[in-house]
Motif scaffolding. Structure first.
Motif: not given
Length: 276
Positions: A113, A117, A151-152, A155
């Motif tokens: 995650e 970012r 899906p990272y 998201a």
């Protein structure tokens, strides 16, 4: 698995024992031809910072490489990878090298995650269609988990299908079952397919370059061989490069001028980026 600085020290055992291998490599790196902006925040946590390397003469198409270093998900620093950034920036590529949160502060999927970012920050700055995600070892796991049909990135607000491509060096993509108690704690299970990129090698996928040394006993070559086959089966472009007799760390160390003779990593990566 003992990656990052410990593995680099073992892999470069021919160098003087008193030297830190990453430090030694970085002292040989030219400081001209690029500028570095250090410690740019891409999130609120102390390790959610990145370094940005801008070439003085960028490629006309403005490609950007987001590079994730290895370290068994529990060690590593962006400061150790100047030699990777310089090898790419010298050829006109902008380079982003993020730190990310590590075990035991976090467990899977927090470091993936964080990778998402950092890619979001890069996409906002440069455009997602210019981005190539790249990594070595545990960093290759992060890069390919982002490029695969997961899906990272969605998201994080990034359209994964617009990535320019993905490059994996000596990465673990098909490594179950886990037997190490530490890795089981990091990933929360000994046999959960959701931690592997091969599980998500489903269309649509960006182009990929996978590189592995056949003498790698830290991350077995079958990881790249199997992921390449799965990528191909999904109808996505993929190149697989296997280096006879090359070990786990030499694959990334060969990005540096000092050790470029150990493997053709830099030549192959640059050739692939040229056409990505």
């Amino acid at each position: 698995m003992s990656w990052g600085r410990r593995a680099l020290l073992a892999g470069l055992s021919a160098l003087p024992a008193a030297c830190s291998p990453a430090t030694l490599l970085n002292t040989t790196v030219p400081r001209d031809g690029y500028t570095r902006e250090a410690d740019i925040a891409y999130g609120p946590a102390p390790r959610q910072k990145l370094d940005l390397y801008r070439p003085e003469t960028p490629q006309p198409d403005g490609k950007v490489v987001v590079f994730f270093y290895g370290g068994s998900w529990d060690s590593g620093s962006k400061d150790d990878y100047l030699f990777v950034a310089q090898a790419l920036a010298a050829q006109g590529y902008t380079v982003v090298i993020p730190d990310y949160r590590l075990y035991p502060e976090v467990r899977f999927p927090a470091f993936v995650e964080d990778g998402a970012r950092a890619v979001r920050w890069s996409a906002d700055r440069f455009g997602v269609d210019r981005l190539v995600v790249m990594g070595h070892s545990a960093g290759a796991h992060i890069a390919l988990m982002l490029a695969a049909n997961t899906p990272y990135l969605a998201a994080a607000g990034v359209d994964r299908t617009r990535l320019r491509g993905a490059v994996g060096l000596s990465g673990p993509y098909d490594f179950l079952p886990l037997t190490s108690a530490r890795l089981i704690d990091i990933f929360g299970s000994a046999n959960d397919p959701r931690i592997e990129a091969i599980t998500f090698a489903r269309a649509p996928l960006p182009p990929a370059l996978l590189i592995h040394g056949t003498a790698d006993t830290t991350v077995l070559p079958r990881n790249s061989i199997n992921l390449a086959a799965a990528w191909r089966a999904a109808g996505a472009p993929v190149e697989l490069k296997l280096y006879p007799g090359v070990g786990h760390v030499d694959v990334v160390a060969a990005m540096a001028d000092l050790l470029s003779g150990r493997a053709p990593t830099r030549t192959d990566v640059l050739a692939w980026l040229e056409t990505a």
